[in-house]
Design an enzyme around this catalytic site. Sequence first.
Site, PDB file in Angstrom:
ATOM      1  N   ASP A  91     -19.832 -42.791  36.189  1.00 54.81           N
ATOM      2  CA  ASP A  91     -18.901 -42.437  35.109  1.00 54.81           C
ATOM      3  C   ASP A  91     -18.685 -40.919  35.177  1.00 54.81           C
ATOM      4  OD1 ASP A  91     -17.271 -42.694  32.911  1.00 54.81           O
ATOM      5  OD2 ASP A  91     -18.859 -43.202  31.509  1.00 54.81           O
ATOM      6  N   HIS A 114     -19.487 -47.673  29.743  1.00 55.45           N
ATOM      7  CA  HIS A 114     -19.798 -47.676  31.169  1.00 55.45           C
ATOM      8  C   HIS A 114     -20.707 -48.855  31.537  1.00 55.45           C
ATOM      9  CE1 HIS A 114     -21.755 -45.464  34.832  1.00 55.45           C
ATOM     10  NE2 HIS A 114     -20.930 -46.418  35.213  1.00 55.45           N
ATOM     11  N   ASP A 148     -31.930 -40.795  36.471  1.00 49.14           N
ATOM     12  CA  ASP A 148     -32.994 -39.820  36.211  1.00 49.14           C
ATOM     13  C   ASP A 148     -34.375 -40.472  36.240  1.00 49.14           C
ATOM     14  OD1 ASP A 148     -32.721 -41.321  33.926  1.00 49.14           O
ATOM     15  OD2 ASP A 148     -32.870 -39.632  32.541  1.00 49.14           O
ATOM     16  N   ASP A 159     -28.584 -50.348  23.823  1.00 46.79           N
ATOM     17  CA  ASP A 159     -29.986 -50.753  23.933  1.00 46.79           C
ATOM     18  C   ASP A 159     -30.567 -51.168  22.583  1.00 46.79           C
ATOM     19  OD1 ASP A 159     -29.622 -48.106  23.187  1.00 46.79           O
ATOM     20  OD2 ASP A 159     -31.368 -47.343  24.254  1.00 46.79           O
TER      21      ASP A 159
END
Length: 483
Positions: free
Chosen positions: A181, A227, A250, A327
Amino acid sequence: MGRFGVFSNQLCDTLDFCNLGDSEQAVERCLQGSGRRLLGNRRAFGIIVILALSFWIWLNFHFILKTSKAKTNQQIIQQLSRLEVEIQQFVKYNSELLESFHVYERHFHQLLKENVIQKGSYNNDIFVNSINEKEFNSTEKDIVIGVLVIACSRASVKRNLDQLLKYRPSAKQFPIIVSQDCGHEPTTKIIQSYGNNLTLIQQPDLSDIPLKGKKKKFKGYYKIARHYGWALKKMFHDFNFDTIIIVEDDLDISPDFFEYFLALLPILKADPTLWCVSAWNDNGKEWLIANDPELLYRTDFFPGLGWMMRKKLWLELETKWPDSFWDDWFRQPAQRKDRACIRPEVSRTKTFGKIGVSRGMFYDKHLKFFKLNDKFVQFSKKDLSYLFKDNYDLEFIKRVYGSVPCSLLDLLWSKLDHLDSVRITYNTMNEFKKVAKALGLMNDFKSGVPRAGYRGIVSFVFKGRRVYLAPPADWKAYNSSWS
């Protein structure tokens, strides 16, 4: 054998009696009639259970009293605690037996619809474990799991991709798709530099998301949800994967990252009470975990941060995908539906991304202290059937409520050096938070579920001792107002 192991065998005998070549209606009639034969007269059965339970309680309590002189107070308390748990489990058995039958019946029909069980080709092992014979006999090399890397504007995505390629056992078995993205050109060039080792897809909608008022400060979370929804749709529909692992740009990964997911896929497929496998322990600080990378648990809290899901779940969720905070939305009862995830004692991922949309929330206090597993565990060679719900619940509950109860002060002042495991009871959200804060645990709730919790129980290690932070033994359900 699990709590309903005997019942499962009876049920399988019943199914053998039924002709699976008949219509589904005939099978259903056979199941219902045989179910009545299995369960018998519920009232008479209940009376027998009560009489047997009363005698059993008297016998155990008499034995405890008779031998109490030779025992310490702690040993007597521990034995009484175990008796309490077994009584509660025994009382619940009658109603759960009937409930279990209906679950098996519904699941059986679902398997018929999905052609996991073919009419006329039934055998006990396939039904009880819900594993398709083809899947059961397939080798690891036959399995393909797509790896989705969610990327945006981090040049450090190279660190994540290097590790994925280093530890990946097979490019054919684990094709890597990086979904980017943000349109960040330097990050794009880094991803493209890997050539045919991976596939790059780019989210086409980079438009601004119009938000008003307080929502403006959460714009990043809206873009992330957009996304994720787009990328998951691509993975399951365009690439047509049945199963995928999702990682973010990450994350460091462990040497056995792929082995972990590959070995647990059959369990995820077989157990309808599971909906994901995660590489993450929400309380994975080095001083809160055992130095045992083989330990695995069930958890009601969706951990994320390196996790595996199936297309079947995506088809269930895609039509109601949220605009933001995907989430936390995952963790709501309407999505979770009392399903659990598998998570490790020692995390198979670790985040190195302090800077991001969350502005480093939890990083300095918690995440930077997490331990990443550095040992290769060959999970595919191990018997993981203990993770099936029936097997797991029986042993886990006995272990937790069979542990000696203690107070927070007793634990902090090390008055329990002679005990391998202890239990701290909480009754309210504030009691939980007080203990969690004192011991360095994550203390937040999502839809009433504590991080890493299972049946309200959070398992961790403190000063080398296993500790269970648990609700009372008669716990029934999460309180969604605890948030």
